[in-house]
Design an enzyme around this catalytic site. Sequence first.
Site, PDB file in Angstrom:
ATOM      1  N   GLY A 145       0.829  -1.206   0.000  1.00 29.24           N
ATOM      2  CA  GLY A 145       0.000   0.000   0.000  1.00 29.24           C
ATOM      3  C   GLY A 145       0.860   1.250   0.000  1.00 29.24           C
ATOM      4  CG  HIS A 182       5.372  -5.652  -4.229  1.00 26.85           C
ATOM      5  ND1 HIS A 182       4.071  -5.555  -3.789  1.00 26.85           N
ATOM      6  CD2 HIS A 182       5.992  -4.489  -3.863  1.00 26.85           C
ATOM      7  CE1 HIS A 182       3.891  -4.383  -3.204  1.00 26.85           C
ATOM      8  NE2 HIS A 182       5.039  -3.724  -3.223  1.00 26.85           N
ATOM      9  N   GLY A 216     -18.843 -11.835 -26.999  1.00 26.44           N
ATOM     10  CA  GLY A 216     -17.549 -11.832 -26.333  1.00 26.44           C
ATOM     11  C   GLY A 216     -17.427 -12.996 -25.366  1.00 26.44           C
ATOM     12  CG  ASP A 247     -16.137 -11.333 -19.950  1.00 28.63           C
ATOM     13  OD1 ASP A 247     -15.283 -12.233 -19.920  1.00 28.63           O
ATOM     14  OD2 ASP A 247     -15.863 -10.126 -19.832  1.00 28.63           O
ATOM     15  CE  LYS A 282     -11.875 -11.522 -21.162  1.00 30.52           C
ATOM     16  NZ  LYS A 282     -13.129 -10.791 -21.405  1.00 30.52           N
TER      17      LYS A 282
END
Length: 517
Positions: free
Chosen positions: A56, A174, A229, A231, A373
């Site tokens: 953060g 990270h 598409g 989705d 996705k």
Amino acid sequence: MEHDRLLIIDFGSQVTQLIARRLRELSVYCEIHPFQNVTADFLAEFAPKAVIFSGGPASVIDEGSPRPPEAVFDLGVPILGICYGQQVMMQMLGGRVERGHGTAEFGRAFVTAGDDALGLLDGWFSEGDEQVWMSHGDHVSAIAPGFEVYGTSPNAPYAITADTSRNFYAVQFHPEVHHTPRGAKLYENFVRMAGFSGDWTMGAYREQAIAAIRAQVGDAKVICALSGGVDSSVAAALIHEAIGDQLTCVFVDHGLLRKDEGNEVVGMFRDHMNLSVIHAEEQELFLGELDGVSDPETKRKIIGKLFIDVFQKYADQIDGARFLAQGTLYPDVIESVSFSGGPSVTIKSHHNVGGLPEKMGLKLVEPLRELFKDEVRALGRELGLPANFIGRHPFPGPGLAIRCPGEITRAKLDILREADAVYIDQIRKHGLYDEIWQAFVAILPVRTVGVMGDGRTYDYACALRAVTSVDGMTADYYPFSHEFLGETATRIINEVPGINRVTYDITSKPPGTIEWE
């Protein structure tokens, strides 16, 4: 079906979603929740098997800086703190964090192993120091009681720390980003030590989602705005498997689709999957309203309004419809929750149908709202959708309207469709389609002089666009060979009347956008 669940407490990092993606890739179910929403009661209800603190932008030294509830440390489950997450652990558990004073690190760094082994680091340091990605101004100057040091970097003497008796782990870097090459291995070790069974599979999700859809819908009817598409296609296939002919899809053909796209979409769902599909052929309406319009934002507003009007017209013909299906994904859900506690960010318009649920008194069915996705594509394969549909490049809601800068005409759209078909055929023939996030042709609002067959031509120029990306937020152009570009340009000019000049757009995002308008 109840899955083992991992909680990611978000402190505002720009890459928190990457943590979730890494965990989902390990078949671990996780959810991201902003720190201010995570209370002791929330923890008791969520019952996580492990917890991760994200990075953060804040400083734990500042008054009012983000904190998790004290109760999280009493859950008795493994905790992993990342960057700011490490610092907040140290500060709350009795350590100390200080301002930079020359110890800030931004970018690539190398971590050296400590003297003792740590299960979290299995597979690390086998070839010496490990490359990681740092992004911190403050630094831990004293670790909390019970913690030991297991890795250091030049500017982070406590780069890797752990209290193994409590299964608390903390790293200053990270591990979720690409620039920490073996970061995925660290997450794999963490979930293994936490005892996750890896039960988050698309087969299991399919069964769970079908049961949930049946329980929500009952014997009511559902309508789905089918764009073709990935989705909306996967959502429609999943809902159809759950409730059969209670589902009706509405495919609005606005005249701005790619070559043969309308027939392909309707044919797949109506003829091969036995879905009820209304093919709303409204080309004349849309193109008539767009006649003479050149401003890109005006184009979008006209198309959006007409889509809602047309969808409602056909939806009104379906008696007993009480639900509207949408292909909302998990990133949209995350984006709609404000980290700062202010007004929620609006979900991007191409993921919904613009206020129709409220206007029509419908309830939403969103069976993909827990998926990323890549997981939607995996579910599509699980449902047996054709590979060429599952792997399709993104296509904008306004369609070819925003790939036709300037005034839209039927003649320009016809030229654009043919050029785009040749370009995509070239990409597929060269085996490059799956390496590219999105590729298309834009027809430019200029004509240029050319020579063909010893004669003068005065035709349109076009621009080829192909980008690589992970999530569409940033993108870079695809490095085609000059041979490919030359071959493609020759084919377009020879096979598409109306184009006599081909260019390649090498603009990244930012500063450009992927689409031209």
